[in-house]
Design an enzyme around this catalytic site. Sequence first.
Site, PDB file in Angstrom:
ATOM      1  N   SER A 103       0.864  -1.173   0.000  1.00 44.26           N
ATOM      2  CA  SER A 103       0.000   0.000   0.000  1.00 44.26           C
ATOM      3  C   SER A 103       0.903   1.225   0.000  1.00 44.26           C
ATOM      4  O   SER A 103       1.691   1.410   0.930  1.00 44.26           O
ATOM      5  CB  SER A 103      -0.875  -0.045   1.259  1.00 44.26           C
ATOM      6  OG  SER A 103      -1.619   1.151   1.393  1.00 44.26           O
TER       7      SER A 103
ATOM      8  N   LEU B  56      -0.411  -0.656   9.387  1.00 43.05           N
ATOM      9  CA  LEU B  56       0.998  -0.372   9.730  1.00 43.05           C
ATOM     10  C   LEU B  56       1.377  -1.044  11.048  1.00 43.05           C
ATOM     11  O   LEU B  56       2.079  -0.459  11.877  1.00 43.05           O
ATOM     12  CB  LEU B  56       1.241   1.150   9.830  1.00 43.05           C
ATOM     13  CG  LEU B  56       0.599   2.068   8.789  1.00 43.05           C
ATOM     14  CD1 LEU B  56       0.964   3.529   9.075  1.00 43.05           C
ATOM     15  CD2 LEU B  56       1.015   1.704   7.371  1.00 43.05           C
TER      16      LEU B  56
ATOM     17  N   LEU C  16      -2.649   2.076  -4.527  1.00 41.40           N
ATOM     18  CA  LEU C  16      -2.333   3.504  -4.496  1.00 41.40           C
ATOM     19  C   LEU C  16      -3.355   4.226  -3.638  1.00 41.40           C
ATOM     20  O   LEU C  16      -4.560   4.105  -3.871  1.00 41.40           O
ATOM     21  CB  LEU C  16      -2.390   4.086  -5.916  1.00 41.40           C
ATOM     22  CG  LEU C  16      -1.498   3.430  -6.970  1.00 41.40           C
ATOM     23  CD1 LEU C  16      -1.868   3.950  -8.358  1.00 41.40           C
ATOM     24  CD2 LEU C  16      -0.027   3.701  -6.659  1.00 41.40           C
ATOM     25  N   LYS C  17      -2.889   4.969  -2.673  1.00 44.21           N
ATOM     26  CA  LYS C  17      -3.807   5.810  -1.901  1.00 44.21           C
ATOM     27  C   LYS C  17      -4.188   7.008  -2.764  1.00 44.21           C
ATOM     28  O   LYS C  17      -3.322   7.604  -3.435  1.00 44.21           O
ATOM     29  CB  LYS C  17      -3.123   6.280  -0.613  1.00 44.21           C
ATOM     30  CG  LYS C  17      -2.889   5.148   0.392  1.00 44.21           C
ATOM     31  CD  LYS C  17      -4.200   4.684   0.984  1.00 44.21           C
ATOM     32  CE  LYS C  17      -3.957   3.706   2.127  1.00 44.21           C
ATOM     33  NZ  LYS C  17      -5.218   3.293   2.763  1.00 44.21           N
TER      34      LYS C  17
ATOM     35  N   ASP D 229     -13.754  -1.484   3.171  1.00 39.79           N
ATOM     36  CA  ASP D 229     -12.841  -1.602   4.311  1.00 39.79           C
ATOM     37  C   ASP D 229     -13.582  -1.004   5.516  1.00 39.79           C
ATOM     38  O   ASP D 229     -14.237  -1.725   6.287  1.00 39.79           O
ATOM     39  CB  ASP D 229     -11.524  -0.866   3.967  1.00 39.79           C
ATOM     40  CG  ASP D 229     -10.528  -0.759   5.117  1.00 39.79           C
ATOM     41  OD1 ASP D 229     -10.874  -1.082   6.257  1.00 39.79           O
ATOM     42  OD2 ASP D 229      -9.378  -0.322   4.885  1.00 39.79           O
TER      43      ASP D 229
ATOM     44  N   GLU E 233     -11.071   0.626  -3.416  1.00 42.13           N
ATOM     45  CA  GLU E 233     -11.322   0.392  -1.986  1.00 42.13           C
ATOM     46  C   GLU E 233     -11.931   1.628  -1.321  1.00 42.13           C
ATOM     47  O   GLU E 233     -11.390   2.733  -1.440  1.00 42.13           O
ATOM     48  CB  GLU E 233      -9.978   0.019  -1.323  1.00 42.13           C
ATOM     49  CG  GLU E 233     -10.076  -0.341   0.154  1.00 42.13           C
ATOM     50  CD  GLU E 233      -8.724  -0.820   0.712  1.00 42.13           C
ATOM     51  OE1 GLU E 233      -7.830  -1.206  -0.081  1.00 42.13           O
ATOM     52  OE2 GLU E 233      -8.564  -0.802   1.946  1.00 42.13           O
TER      53      GLU E 233
HETATM   54  O1  OSB Z   1      -7.205   1.926   4.618  1.00 39.58           O
HETATM   55  O2  OSB Z   1      -6.079   0.158   4.465  1.00 39.58           O
HETATM   56  C1  OSB Z   1      -6.198   1.297   4.908  1.00 39.58           C
HETATM   57  C2  OSB Z   1      -3.026   2.312   6.784  1.00 39.58           C
HETATM   58  C3  OSB Z   1      -3.564   3.078   7.789  1.00 39.58           C
HETATM   59  C4  OSB Z   1      -4.916   3.304   7.822  1.00 39.58           C
HETATM   60  C5  OSB Z   1      -5.749   2.734   6.852  1.00 39.58           C
HETATM   61  C6  OSB Z   1      -5.216   1.947   5.843  1.00 39.58           C
HETATM   62  C7  OSB Z   1      -3.831   1.762   5.793  1.00 39.58           C
HETATM   63  C8  OSB Z   1      -3.149   1.042   4.725  1.00 39.58           C
HETATM   64  C9  OSB Z   1      -1.776   0.499   5.035  1.00 39.58           C
HETATM   65  O3  OSB Z   1      -3.553   0.940   3.589  1.00 39.58           O
HETATM   66  C10 OSB Z   1      -1.699  -0.966   4.996  1.00 39.58           C
HETATM   67  C11 OSB Z   1      -0.377  -1.440   5.574  1.00 39.58           C
HETATM   68  O4  OSB Z   1       0.629  -1.332   4.882  1.00 39.58           O
HETATM   69  O5  OSB Z   1      -0.358  -1.871   6.749  1.00 39.58           O
HETATM   70 MG    MG Z   2      -8.364   0.771   3.286  1.00 39.55          MG
END
Ligand code: OSB
Ligand code: MG
Length: 372
Positions: free
Chosen positions: A140, A296, A166-167, A242, A217
Amino acid sequence: MTASPLKIDGAELRLVRLPLLTPFTIATGTMHEKLFPLLTLRSNGIEGHAEGVMDPLPDYLDETIAGAMMLLRDVLIPQLVGKSFENPAAVAQLLVHWRGHYMTKAMVEMAFWDLWAKSLNLPLKTLLGGERDAIDVGVSLGIGPIEDTIERARKHLALGYKRIKLKIMPGHDVKLVEAVRNALPDSHLTVDANSAYTLADMEVMKALDGFGLDYIEQPLAWDDIHDHAVLQSRMNTAICLDECIRTAEHARKALASGATRVINIKVGRVGGYQETRRIHDLCAAWTFPVWCGGMLESGIGRAHNIHLSTLANFRKPGDTSSSSRYFAKDIVNEALEATDGRMPVPKGPGIGVTLDRSFLDKVTVATERFPA
Ligand code: OSB
Ligand code: MG
């Protein structure tokens, strides 16, 4: 052989602060460090551990670290210590009375599973019914400049990671995804908006629909299943939920209303393994896959996620990438590192990792013991 009930003879609640190697930006803000509660349950010299995935402030979801610490300290841990429990379902009975707080409840349930598995001398995945020795993982990538994002995506694909997530957020979406897609035409790409859009952003959604993404997502509000159903009916790309899925009931409604075709399961978000199992099985009944997300996590939560991802319907790469991507040093002794996009399941009883106690002490902000 029937296992005897486990008597919880002690507990420890820590607040732990780990610096992140690189800041992580998503639609709701930037994280510079990983602050998390760590719960340990003890029985007869055996310890089970779990970490909380709630943030300091209610920005990803509505739970907070302060709320979790209060509920654990004042209510849940005092109800556990000194009592015996046959299995995780017995622990869950203590938790159902309280509304919400799924992340806090997950800590208790997950720590008990680790303890229970260790008391039976079995890897957690065996108790859960998992089927694999290693799991497929992707990465991510936080929001950043386009050229830099392409570079990071390329690097991780070269390392063998199975997909790039990709965020995105308003202003950092179509151009970014278009550039990454053009640079990496054959890669498995997904986007995660962390609830940054509404149905008024249909033009952006329609543009994203054209990039061959594996899924989009959580584009819309964290608690809005209905609008995701409207969106999914207008899109070819699968919507992945999610934030919207905190319980199996949410999953049932989302699936029945056509709001989602794939669910990101975070065991720490949905109240634990039993609720996870229900969501996993509901999706399987709809022939939709699930995958394991991340927050994380330190090595404790990461090891839990790896064991979970061995269940059969985890059919898409998860976010459980190498610990060394996040932290200079982790709080567990065992390395949690992926090779060629495959993360091995830690061997050994329970979650299969052990605490590096001297390092943990260094990164612990506060410790409470029960009994004191
Ligand atoms: O929405 O999945 C998410 C990290 C912090 C808060 C929300 C999210 C995320 C990630 C990171 O996408 C996923 C990871 O590398 O642990
Ligand atoms: Mg997410």
